[in-house]
Motif scaffolding. Structure first.
Motif, PDB file in Angstrom:
ATOM      1  N   GLU A  71      70.656  55.584  56.713  1.00  0.00           N
ATOM      2  CA  GLU A  71      69.375  56.432  56.573  1.00  0.00           C
ATOM      3  C   GLU A  71      69.058  56.473  54.834  1.00  0.00           C
ATOM      4  O   GLU A  71      67.925  55.984  54.621  1.00  0.00           O
ATOM      5  CB  GLU A  71      69.541  57.931  56.993  1.00  0.00           C
TER       6      GLU A  71
ATOM      7  N   GLY B   3      63.308  50.715  58.933  1.00  0.00           N
ATOM      8  CA  GLY B   3      64.566  50.484  59.929  1.00  0.00           C
ATOM      9  C   GLY B   3      65.041  49.238  59.293  1.00  0.00           C
ATOM     10  O   GLY B   3      64.811  48.818  58.113  1.00  0.00           O
TER      11      GLY B   3
ATOM     12  N   TYR C 155      68.321  49.279  63.886  1.00  0.00           N
ATOM     13  CA  TYR C 155      68.274  50.880  63.705  1.00  0.00           C
ATOM     14  C   TYR C 155      66.783  51.207  63.072  1.00  0.00           C
ATOM     15  O   TYR C 155      66.199  50.738  62.296  1.00  0.00           O
ATOM     16  CB  TYR C 155      69.235  51.188  62.366  1.00  0.00           C
ATOM     17  N   SER C 156      66.502  52.225  63.697  1.00  0.00           N
ATOM     18  CA  SER C 156      65.252  53.015  63.240  1.00  0.00           C
ATOM     19  C   SER C 156      64.998  54.494  63.582  1.00  0.00           C
ATOM     20  O   SER C 156      65.550  54.709  64.828  1.00  0.00           O
ATOM     21  CB  SER C 156      63.914  52.516  63.251  1.00  0.00           C
ATOM     22  N   ARG C 157      64.857  55.309  62.721  1.00  0.00           N
ATOM     23  CA  ARG C 157      64.407  56.683  63.404  1.00  0.00           C
ATOM     24  C   ARG C 157      62.972  56.694  63.907  1.00  0.00           C
ATOM     25  O   ARG C 157      62.928  57.606  64.680  1.00  0.00           O
ATOM     26  CB  ARG C 157      64.373  57.564  62.090  1.00  0.00           C
TER      27      ARG C 157
ATOM     28  N   GLU D 148      61.083  55.596  66.934  1.00  0.00           N
ATOM     29  CA  GLU D 148      61.134  55.080  68.161  1.00  0.00           C
ATOM     30  C   GLU D 148      60.314  53.855  68.651  1.00  0.00           C
ATOM     31  O   GLU D 148      60.950  52.971  68.995  1.00  0.00           O
ATOM     32  CB  GLU D 148      61.261  56.323  69.266  1.00  0.00           C
TER      33      GLU D 148
ATOM     34  N   ARG E  63      61.486  50.736  66.608  1.00  0.00           N
ATOM     35  CA  ARG E  63      62.564  50.510  67.463  1.00  0.00           C
ATOM     36  C   ARG E  63      62.605  49.701  68.422  1.00  0.00           C
ATOM     37  O   ARG E  63      63.012  48.391  68.827  1.00  0.00           O
ATOM     38  CB  ARG E  63      63.844  51.538  67.239  1.00  0.00           C
TER      39      ARG E  63
ATOM     40  N   SER F 137      71.775  57.378  69.438  1.00  0.00           N
ATOM     41  CA  SER F 137      70.311  56.799  70.068  1.00  0.00           C
ATOM     42  C   SER F 137      69.491  56.111  69.101  1.00  0.00           C
ATOM     43  O   SER F 137      68.522  55.372  69.702  1.00  0.00           O
ATOM     44  CB  SER F 137      69.662  58.037  70.548  1.00  0.00           C
ATOM     45  N   CYS F 138      69.551  56.224  67.892  1.00  0.00           N
ATOM     46  CA  CYS F 138      68.602  55.532  66.869  1.00  0.00           C
ATOM     47  C   CYS F 138      69.015  54.250  66.469  1.00  0.00           C
ATOM     48  O   CYS F 138      68.302  53.337  66.012  1.00  0.00           O
ATOM     49  CB  CYS F 138      68.261  56.241  65.652  1.00  0.00           C
TER      50      CYS F 138
END
Length: 349
Positions: free
Chosen positions: A261, A271, A292-294, A296, A299, A324-325
């Protein structure tokens, strides 16, 4: 700029791995030696800030081994390419890539030559001279170019740098790794023929591979920066990091999620994609990747593109992920290295 001296820069890609570095050094040296009454000064530029050089462990090892001091190298933060171009004094030869990242788009019109070994993603018209050939190492194309030139230009140091680079890039010329071509093998043989005192292939490859995979003491941020390429469109910027340890080990690093992050936030990345590789004693690769990405939707877009890719198919198998991310995969098609995955991600963006 003040003296109106023309500068011809030879520069590799922004991951600045061993192939990019040695291709730039060797080709700039060759051009400086062979250009008739050169108007320009030939300058190899390593496409990273000097502070990042210590992370390129295989490059620092080989240059130190061959007696080339870091003080004699020129890094991206030590030359004003934009200023030179603005003054009409810059010519640019690209090695080991043929598309400049978005931040360098203004330099495109200074490009006079391209030497690359990845699939051609965009055409360049004359007067730009383009050599794009599917060999294992860009250093192979540089070696061919030097060997076609006047006899006597290739010296022992340059030969040793090119020899080591091709061996590392082509995984010691092992067919199982899926990178080597007959032209890579021919160049290594020719270099050994000209310079019989070059050290044995296994010794060169072993030492360079050990240096490349030595990530002891690196922070997560340094590991992500060690071998980094960046893709972008108008809205998002996404880096692809080559990671030199097993994905499960990487995902279990303490504080990894906070580190990912912080890394993305500090650089404005939406990401990131991490591609891990390890080799067994038969030089066969195992590849895995994580997205990885916040965000959704981003991602999902990247994951879907990777899962559904057909040129080549990556044969991805989902792996358990602690968050989950982060989506994690084993890559069944182990010969599809990052240069094959980049166009898939670029198209998805």
């Amino acid at each position: 700029v003040r003296r109106h001296r023309e500068i011809h820069v030879v520069m590799g890609n922004e991951a600045c791995d061993l192939d990019s570095t040695i291709s730039a050094l060797a080709l700039a040296y060759f051009l400086a030696q062979t250009s008739p009454a050169p108007k320009a000064t030939f300058v190899p530029v390593l496409n990273i800030p000097r502070t990042d050089f210590a992370l390129r462990t295989e490059t620092t090892f080989l240059l130190r081994d061959r007696g080339i001091p870091a003080a004699s190298l020129i890094f991206r933060d030590e030359i004003d390419l934009g200023g030179l171009h603005h003054a009409g004094l810059l010519s640019l030869t690209l090695v080991d890539h043929h598309i400049l990242p978005g931040a360098d788009a203004a330099l495109e019109e200074a490009v006079v030559e391209v030497l690359d070994h990845r699939p051609l993603e965009r055409e360049r018209g004359p007067p730009c001279q383009v050599t794009v050939e599917p060999v294992g190492s860009c250093a192979t194309l540089v070696t061919e170019r030097i060997l076609q030139g006047p006899p006597g230009v290739l010296d022992r140091t340059t030969a040793a740098l090119l020899h080591g680079t091709i061996l590392l890039d082509c995984i010691n010329l092992s067919p199982a790794a899926g990178k080597v071509t007959p032209r890579d093998v021919a160049c290594v043989s020719l270099l050994e023929e000209r310079f019989p005192e070059l050290p044995a292939r296994d010794a060169v490859f072993g030492a360079l591979q050990a240096a490349k995979f030595d990530v002891t003491g690196l922070t997560t941020e340094q590991m992500l920066r060690k071998d980094l390429k960046v893709l972008s469109n108008d809205e998002v910027v996404v880096p692809i990091s080559g990671i030199f340890e097993d994905l499960e080990t990487f995902l279990q690093r303490p504080g990894l999620l906070q580190d990912l992050e912080a890394f993305c936030q500090a650089r404005g990345y939406a990401g990131l994609v991490a591609m891990t590789v390890s080799f067994n004693e038969r030089h066969e690769p195992t590849r895995k990747l994580a997205v990885y990405s916040r965000q959704e939707p981003l991602r999902s877009t990247l994951c879907r593109a990777l899962e559904e890719a057909t040129t080549p198919s990556l044969l991805l198998q989902p792996l358990p992920s602690p968050w989950s991310c982060v989506a994690a995969y084993a890559q069944g098609n182990a010969v599809a290295a990052r240069k094959k995955v980049l166009p898939i991600l670029r198209a998805a963006l």
